[in-house]
Write a protein that holds these residues in place. Sequence first.
Motif, mmCIF file in Angstrom:
data_model
loop_
_atom_site.group_PDB
_atom_site.id
_atom_site.type_symbol
_atom_site.label_atom_id
_atom_site.label_comp_id
_atom_site.label_asym_id
_atom_site.label_seq_id
_atom_site.Cartn_x
_atom_site.Cartn_y
_atom_site.Cartn_z
ATOM 1 N N ALA A 189 0.622 -1.259 -0.254
ATOM 2 C CA ALA A 189 0.013 0.144 -0.034
ATOM 3 C C ALA A 189 0.831 1.321 0.035
ATOM 4 O O ALA A 189 1.894 1.323 0.639
ATOM 5 N N ASP A 190 0.591 2.211 -0.959
ATOM 6 C CA ASP A 190 1.017 3.650 -0.453
ATOM 7 C C ASP A 190 0.140 4.253 0.537
ATOM 8 O O ASP A 190 0.656 5.148 1.423
ATOM 9 N N ILE A 191 -0.971 4.209 0.451
ATOM 10 C CA ILE A 191 -2.117 4.627 1.515
ATOM 11 C C ILE A 191 -2.754 3.632 1.949
ATOM 12 O O ILE A 191 -3.596 3.100 1.296
ATOM 13 N N TYR A 192 -2.797 3.433 3.422
ATOM 14 C CA TYR A 192 -3.787 2.421 3.850
ATOM 15 C C TYR A 192 -5.027 3.339 4.521
ATOM 16 O O TYR A 192 -4.945 4.172 5.079
ATOM 17 N N ALA A 193 -6.198 2.529 4.210
ATOM 18 C CA ALA A 193 -7.784 3.197 4.583
ATOM 19 C C ALA A 193 -8.299 2.413 5.491
ATOM 20 O O ALA A 193 -8.443 1.227 5.499
ATOM 21 N N LEU A 194 -8.775 3.169 6.398
ATOM 22 C CA LEU A 194 -9.592 2.529 7.524
ATOM 23 C C LEU A 194 -10.780 3.475 7.782
ATOM 24 O O LEU A 194 -10.718 4.494 7.497
ATOM 25 N N TRP A 195 -12.004 2.580 8.294
ATOM 26 C CA TRP A 195 -13.112 3.396 8.490
ATOM 27 C C TRP A 195 -13.017 4.129 9.831
ATOM 28 O O TRP A 195 -12.066 3.943 10.576
ATOM 29 N N GLY A 196 -14.076 5.178 10.225
ATOM 30 C CA GLY A 196 -13.815 5.979 11.287
ATOM 31 C C GLY A 196 -14.188 5.247 12.532
ATOM 32 O O GLY A 196 -15.153 4.749 13.060
ATOM 33 N N GLU A 197 -12.925 4.968 13.488
ATOM 34 C CA GLU A 197 -13.070 4.292 14.639
ATOM 35 C C GLU A 197 -12.683 5.166 15.768
ATOM 36 O O GLU A 197 -12.421 6.368 15.519
ATOM 37 N N THR A 198 -12.694 4.658 16.901
ATOM 38 C CA THR A 198 -12.024 5.474 18.155
ATOM 39 C C THR A 198 -10.680 5.751 17.827
ATOM 40 O O THR A 198 -9.863 5.214 17.218
ATOM 41 N N ARG A 199 -10.247 6.877 18.492
ATOM 42 C CA ARG A 199 -8.730 7.156 18.674
ATOM 43 C C ARG A 199 -7.852 5.960 19.061
ATOM 44 O O ARG A 199 -6.985 5.650 18.489
ATOM 45 N N ASP A 200 -8.255 5.293 20.009
ATOM 46 C CA ASP A 200 -7.591 4.097 20.369
ATOM 47 C C ASP A 200 -7.547 3.071 19.298
ATOM 48 O O ASP A 200 -6.339 2.432 19.079
ATOM 49 N N ARG A 210 2.377 0.216 10.371
ATOM 50 C CA ARG A 210 3.817 0.774 10.318
ATOM 51 C C ARG A 210 4.597 -0.167 10.564
ATOM 52 O O ARG A 210 5.632 -0.290 9.833
ATOM 53 N N ALA A 211 4.413 -1.090 11.629
ATOM 54 C CA ALA A 211 5.295 -2.185 12.137
ATOM 55 C C ALA A 211 5.304 -3.074 10.760
ATOM 56 O O ALA A 211 6.636 -3.539 10.311
ATOM 57 N N GLY A 217 10.782 -2.278 4.976
ATOM 58 C CA GLY A 217 11.648 -1.073 4.485
ATOM 59 C C GLY A 217 10.635 -0.010 3.752
ATOM 60 O O GLY A 217 11.519 0.830 3.042
ATOM 61 N N ARG A 218 9.468 -0.007 4.017
ATOM 62 C CA ARG A 218 8.809 0.966 3.455
ATOM 63 C C ARG A 218 8.075 1.865 4.473
ATOM 64 O O ARG A 218 7.934 1.688 5.607
ATOM 65 N N ASP A 219 7.550 3.064 4.008
ATOM 66 C CA ASP A 219 6.409 3.871 4.838
ATOM 67 C C ASP A 219 5.076 3.781 4.227
ATOM 68 O O ASP A 219 4.920 3.940 2.913
ATOM 69 N N VAL A 220 4.271 4.026 4.934
ATOM 70 C CA VAL A 220 2.722 4.093 4.381
ATOM 71 C C VAL A 220 1.891 5.112 4.914
ATOM 72 O O VAL A 220 2.169 5.751 6.222
ATOM 73 N N ARG A 221 1.203 5.896 4.238
ATOM 74 C CA ARG A 221 0.304 6.991 4.752
ATOM 75 C C ARG A 221 -1.141 6.703 5.027
ATOM 76 O O ARG A 221 -1.285 5.447 4.770
ATOM 77 N N PHE A 222 -1.752 7.158 5.612
ATOM 78 C CA PHE A 222 -3.066 6.778 6.344
ATOM 79 C C PHE A 222 -4.279 7.731 6.172
ATOM 80 O O PHE A 222 -4.094 8.915 5.788
ATOM 81 N N TYR A 316 -7.220 13.004 14.996
ATOM 82 C CA TYR A 316 -6.875 11.824 14.444
ATOM 83 C C TYR A 316 -5.493 12.111 13.347
ATOM 84 O O TYR A 316 -4.430 11.528 13.039
ATOM 85 N N TYR A 317 -5.380 13.549 13.068
ATOM 86 C CA TYR A 317 -4.258 14.033 12.227
ATOM 87 C C TYR A 317 -3.091 13.784 13.030
ATOM 88 O O TYR A 317 -2.018 13.413 12.606
ATOM 89 N N ASP A 318 -3.085 13.903 14.596
ATOM 90 C CA ASP A 318 -2.125 13.625 15.283
ATOM 91 C C ASP A 318 -1.752 12.640 15.577
ATOM 92 O O ASP A 318 -0.455 12.130 15.934
ATOM 93 N N LEU A 319 -2.511 11.537 15.105
ATOM 94 C CA LEU A 319 -2.059 10.092 15.194
ATOM 95 C C LEU A 319 -1.511 9.657 13.892
ATOM 96 O O LEU A 319 -1.051 8.627 13.823
ATOM 97 N N GLY A 320 -1.386 10.558 12.975
ATOM 98 C CA GLY A 320 -0.597 10.218 11.398
ATOM 99 C C GLY A 320 -1.551 9.919 10.422
ATOM 100 O O GLY A 320 -1.006 9.729 9.438
ATOM 101 N N VAL A 321 -2.893 10.316 10.615
ATOM 102 C CA VAL A 321 -3.774 10.499 9.416
ATOM 103 C C VAL A 321 -3.504 11.495 8.475
ATOM 104 O O VAL A 321 -3.557 12.613 9.171
#
Length: 361
Positions: A189-200, A210-211, A217-222, A316-321
Amino acid sequence: MSVEFIGYVGTSYASETHPARSKGIDRDHVRAAAQAHDRYGFDRVLVAFHSTSPDSTQVANYITAVTDRVNVMIAHRPGFAAPTVAARTFATFDQFSQGRVGIHIITGGSDPEQRQDGDFLNKAERYARSDEYVGLLKRMWTEEKPFNHEGQFYKAENAFSDVKPWQAQIPVYFGGSSDEAIDVAGRRADIYALWGETRDQVRETVARVRASAARYGRDVRFSLSFRPILADTEEKAWARAEAIVARTKEVRAAAGLGAPVTPANVGSQRLLEAAAKGLRPEGRLFTGVAAATGARGNSTALVGTPEQVALALLDYYDLGVTTFLIRGFDVIEDAIQYGQELIPATKRLIAEREAAATAAE
């Protein structure tokens, strides 16, 4: 970090609160919805895929023909076209649209729906196929010489594409919350997509992806999906949210739909986990529609004034989205309101935060 906003363009005016106004394709609606997103500041629009729906690539092609700048995210299921052919299809589209194409790989969470198109693989096999499929797409877009491939699902000799994407790389969005999905996301994935969940929940998923990406050896956006419910006061916004749930139940009853069934896909199950904590599990998150529909797809909301919801998005932006897929229940009207109020408010708050951080350095 820059932020991206994605909207949604269906082939008719329809949502949980609005039965489809017409069957098949309403071309006037597609044009009006696409042009509203184009005009009001969305970066991209999703074109969905279902086993009974119009072809997503052709719908996306029409969208780019009637708009000036908005990009498309084409939902695409591996397994029904050879990856070499699909790669050339998307690269050709990307050339004609001058770099406006993105694809969202939909591996498929429902066995009965997959079987409607003749796919009888189990979920683990489907994710393994998606892994191989996306790998072949990217090779076709980048390889400068013919190559051979022999994998579990595909075999090709001297595979090559004369047409390459207009962009350096067509962005690949990918979703799924199972262990198999997280592994493929980390690899492809270049961008991993998830539905709106709780912050936790989001924090946990971001860490898992990310793990997984780090192992390769890659980076993924969210990307995170919500159904914002806005009004000029908080009281009115929550009243509107309750009215939307009531209307959703009316529409489902009129269509003869019974009580929601337990979903098979893990993503929907996670939304119902949030809903089990209450209709308002935290902050502005509202799970009423998810609970009423069995969390079929993007069905959780953020409720409040535009400024309040923008602040919630910042959490959520602060969590990396860095990408938000937002679509409403009043399809075009909500998109316009988002573009006039929510998107500018969110971008302003992010800019203010980044300016303050720079000043403090």
